[in-house]
Design a protein around this motif. Structure first.
Motif, PDB file in Angstrom:
ATOM      1  N   MET A  40      31.600  25.342   0.818  1.00  0.00           N
ATOM      2  CA  MET A  40      32.003  24.675  -0.425  1.00  0.00           C
ATOM      3  C   MET A  40      33.318  23.913  -0.248  1.00  0.00           C
ATOM      4  O   MET A  40      33.437  22.754  -0.637  1.00  0.00           O
ATOM      5  N   TYR A  41      34.311  24.575   0.371  1.00  0.00           N
ATOM      6  CA  TYR A  41      35.618  23.935   0.550  1.00  0.00           C
ATOM      7  C   TYR A  41      35.513  22.743   1.500  1.00  0.00           C
ATOM      8  O   TYR A  41      36.151  21.711   1.283  1.00  0.00           O
ATOM      9  N   TYR A  42      34.696  22.889   2.531  1.00  0.00           N
ATOM     10  CA  TYR A  42      34.529  21.803   3.497  1.00  0.00           C
ATOM     11  C   TYR A  42      33.994  20.553   2.798  1.00  0.00           C
ATOM     12  O   TYR A  42      34.364  19.426   3.124  1.00  0.00           O
ATOM     13  N   ALA A  43      33.121  20.771   1.817  1.00  0.00           N
ATOM     14  CA  ALA A  43      32.503  19.648   1.106  1.00  0.00           C
ATOM     15  C   ALA A  43      33.300  19.264  -0.149  1.00  0.00           C
ATOM     16  O   ALA A  43      32.855  18.423  -0.932  1.00  0.00           O
ATOM     17  N   ASN A  44      34.465  19.888  -0.344  1.00  0.00           N
ATOM     18  CA  ASN A  44      35.307  19.634  -1.517  1.00  0.00           C
ATOM     19  C   ASN A  44      34.622  19.934  -2.845  1.00  0.00           C
ATOM     20  O   ASN A  44      34.823  19.212  -3.821  1.00  0.00           O
ATOM     21  N   GLY A  45      33.825  20.986  -2.859  1.00  0.00           N
ATOM     22  CA  GLY A  45      33.155  21.357  -4.097  1.00  0.00           C
ATOM     23  C   GLY A  45      33.946  22.398  -4.866  1.00  0.00           C
ATOM     24  O   GLY A  45      34.871  23.017  -4.334  1.00  0.00           O
ATOM     25  N   VAL A  46      33.595  22.611  -6.148  1.00  0.00           N
ATOM     26  CA  VAL A  46      34.219  23.668  -6.950  1.00  0.00           C
ATOM     27  C   VAL A  46      33.228  24.781  -7.263  1.00  0.00           C
ATOM     28  O   VAL A  46      33.555  25.763  -7.916  1.00  0.00           O
ATOM     29  N   GLY A  47      31.998  24.619  -6.771  1.00  0.00           N
ATOM     30  CA  GLY A  47      30.979  25.645  -6.944  1.00  0.00           C
ATOM     31  C   GLY A  47      29.860  25.429  -5.944  1.00  0.00           C
ATOM     32  O   GLY A  47      29.613  24.298  -5.521  1.00  0.00           O
ATOM     33  N   LEU A  48      29.238  26.535  -5.541  1.00  0.00           N
ATOM     34  CA  LEU A  48      28.097  26.427  -4.619  1.00  0.00           C
ATOM     35  C   LEU A  48      27.155  27.601  -4.877  1.00  0.00           C
ATOM     36  O   LEU A  48      27.588  28.753  -4.920  1.00  0.00           O
ATOM     37  N   ALA A  49      25.883  27.295  -5.049  1.00  0.00           N
ATOM     38  CA  ALA A  49      24.879  28.337  -5.291  1.00  0.00           C
ATOM     39  C   ALA A  49      24.025  28.516  -4.037  1.00  0.00           C
ATOM     40  O   ALA A  49      23.797  27.562  -3.290  1.00  0.00           O
ATOM     41  N   ALA A  50      23.539  29.757  -3.829  1.00  0.00           N
ATOM     42  CA  ALA A  50      22.784  30.077  -2.613  1.00  0.00           C
ATOM     43  C   ALA A  50      21.600  29.129  -2.357  1.00  0.00           C
ATOM     44  O   ALA A  50      21.380  28.750  -1.200  1.00  0.00           O
ATOM     45  N   PRO A  51      20.842  28.716  -3.396  1.00  0.00           N
ATOM     46  CA  PRO A  51      19.745  27.777  -3.113  1.00  0.00           C
ATOM     47  C   PRO A  51      20.224  26.482  -2.432  1.00  0.00           C
ATOM     48  O   PRO A  51      19.469  25.860  -1.693  1.00  0.00           O
ATOM     49  N   GLN A  52      21.480  26.123  -2.662  1.00  0.00           N
ATOM     50  CA  GLN A  52      22.002  24.897  -2.053  1.00  0.00           C
ATOM     51  C   GLN A  52      22.216  25.017  -0.543  1.00  0.00           C
ATOM     52  O   GLN A  52      22.453  24.009   0.123  1.00  0.00           O
ATOM     53  N   ILE A  53      22.159  26.243  -0.022  1.00  0.00           N
ATOM     54  CA  ILE A  53      22.149  26.387   1.434  1.00  0.00           C
ATOM     55  C   ILE A  53      20.783  26.912   1.883  1.00  0.00           C
ATOM     56  O   ILE A  53      20.637  27.457   2.967  1.00  0.00           O
ATOM     57  N   GLY A  54      19.806  26.751   1.012  1.00  0.00           N
ATOM     58  CA  GLY A  54      18.426  27.061   1.368  1.00  0.00           C
ATOM     59  C   GLY A  54      18.007  28.501   1.138  1.00  0.00           C
ATOM     60  O   GLY A  54      16.917  28.887   1.531  1.00  0.00           O
ATOM     61  N   LEU A  55      18.881  29.307   0.497  1.00  0.00           N
ATOM     62  CA  LEU A  55      18.551  30.710   0.237  1.00  0.00           C
ATOM     63  C   LEU A  55      18.252  30.897  -1.245  1.00  0.00           C
ATOM     64  O   LEU A  55      19.124  30.706  -2.088  1.00  0.00           O
ATOM     65  N   SER A  56      17.028  31.285  -1.550  1.00  0.00           N
ATOM     66  CA  SER A  56      16.627  31.444  -2.934  1.00  0.00           C
ATOM     67  C   SER A  56      17.055  32.817  -3.450  1.00  0.00           C
ATOM     68  O   SER A  56      16.251  33.709  -3.663  1.00  0.00           O
ATOM     69  N   LEU A  57      18.371  32.966  -3.623  1.00  0.00           N
ATOM     70  CA  LEU A  57      18.963  34.227  -4.078  1.00  0.00           C
ATOM     71  C   LEU A  57      19.847  33.965  -5.284  1.00  0.00           C
ATOM     72  O   LEU A  57      20.458  32.892  -5.401  1.00  0.00           O
ATOM     73  N   ARG A  58      19.945  35.004  -6.165  1.00  0.00           N
ATOM     74  CA  ARG A  58      20.781  34.852  -7.363  1.00  0.00           C
ATOM     75  C   ARG A  58      22.242  35.160  -7.001  1.00  0.00           C
ATOM     76  O   ARG A  58      22.741  36.265  -7.193  1.00  0.00           O
ATOM     77  N   LEU A  59      22.884  34.149  -6.495  1.00  0.00           N
ATOM     78  CA  LEU A  59      24.251  34.266  -5.987  1.00  0.00           C
ATOM     79  C   LEU A  59      24.922  32.898  -6.031  1.00  0.00           C
ATOM     80  O   LEU A  59      24.318  31.901  -5.640  1.00  0.00           O
ATOM     81  N   PHE A  60      26.144  32.866  -6.577  1.00  0.00           N
ATOM     82  CA  PHE A  60      26.922  31.633  -6.449  1.00  0.00           C
ATOM     83  C   PHE A  60      28.407  31.935  -6.400  1.00  0.00           C
ATOM     84  O   PHE A  60      28.847  33.020  -6.800  1.00  0.00           O
ATOM     85  N   VAL A  61      29.161  30.991  -5.841  1.00  0.00           N
ATOM     86  CA  VAL A  61      30.619  31.106  -5.783  1.00  0.00           C
ATOM     87  C   VAL A  61      31.212  29.918  -6.539  1.00  0.00           C
ATOM     88  O   VAL A  61      30.613  28.845  -6.591  1.00  0.00           O
TER      89      VAL A  61
END
Ligand code: NI
Length: 186
Positions: A40-61
């Motif tokens: 997330m920090y590398y991409a300058n984001g303020v949020g990232l959810a697991a599906p966005q890295i290809g993992l279909s899990l209920r998890l986000f930062v």
């Protein structure tokens, strides 16, 4: 480890994600969360959810502290969250998404939320969030429900964006972080 971010058009972004099994010893939750923050920090984001890295899990930062200098204490991880309530007047805010680079659009969402979630030590919380932090959480929570911010736009607006969205899903977009496109181009 920095993961490639899954781009618009990948089916994983349209799926309702599965709960994380507390007793699943094959999943190193803390390491995964660490990697998600790094990504997330590398991409300058303020949020990232697991599906966005290809993992279909209920998890986000999230790290909403990065959005406004008046905010502190909003670097948080949400494991198996459940949105209990949304209230207050809907307000507009221009949202973007690491999976949909170059597009930013105003989205209307309620002001305040109540959410139940766990941290990586499986401590349990029920908390109320307001304003910008609530906004980031709502956006990320949508991801684990298979919803993207573009789904909140009017049909007219979506029609206007259709070509741009198609190009993103084909990898025909300039991004300064690593992405994984549905067509396989990186
Ligand atoms: Ni997003």
């Amino acid at each position: 480890m920095i993961y490639p971010i899954v781009a618009y058009g990948d089916p994983v972004l349209k799926k309702r994600a599965k709960e994380i099994d507390k007793n699943d010893s094959s999943l190193n939750l803390k390491k995964l969360v660490e990697d998600m923050y790094e990504t997330m920090y590398y991409a300058n984001g303020v949020g990232l959810a697991a599906p966005q890295i290809g993992l279909s899990l209920r998890l986000f930062v999230i790290d909403a502290d990065k959005m406004d200098e008046s905010l502190t204490g909003y670097k948080k991880v949400f494991v198996n969250p459940t949105l209990l309530n949304e209230e207050g007047e809907k307000w507009a805010f221009e949202e973007g998404c690491l999976s949909i680079p170059t597009i930013r659009e105003e989205v209307f969402r309620p002001q305040r939320i109540t959410i139940h979630y766990f941290d990586t030590d499986w401590n349990e919380f029920t908390e109320i969030f307001d304003g910008l932090p609530a906004r980031v959480i709502q956006h990320e929570y949508d991801h684990i429900e298979g919803i993207l911010f573009t789904d909140h736009l009017s049909p007219f607006k979506r029609t206007l964006l259709r070509n741009k969205l198609n190009r993103i899903s084909k990898g025909d977009v300039k991004v300064d972080y690593r992405m994984r496109f549905p067509t396989g181009r990186r």
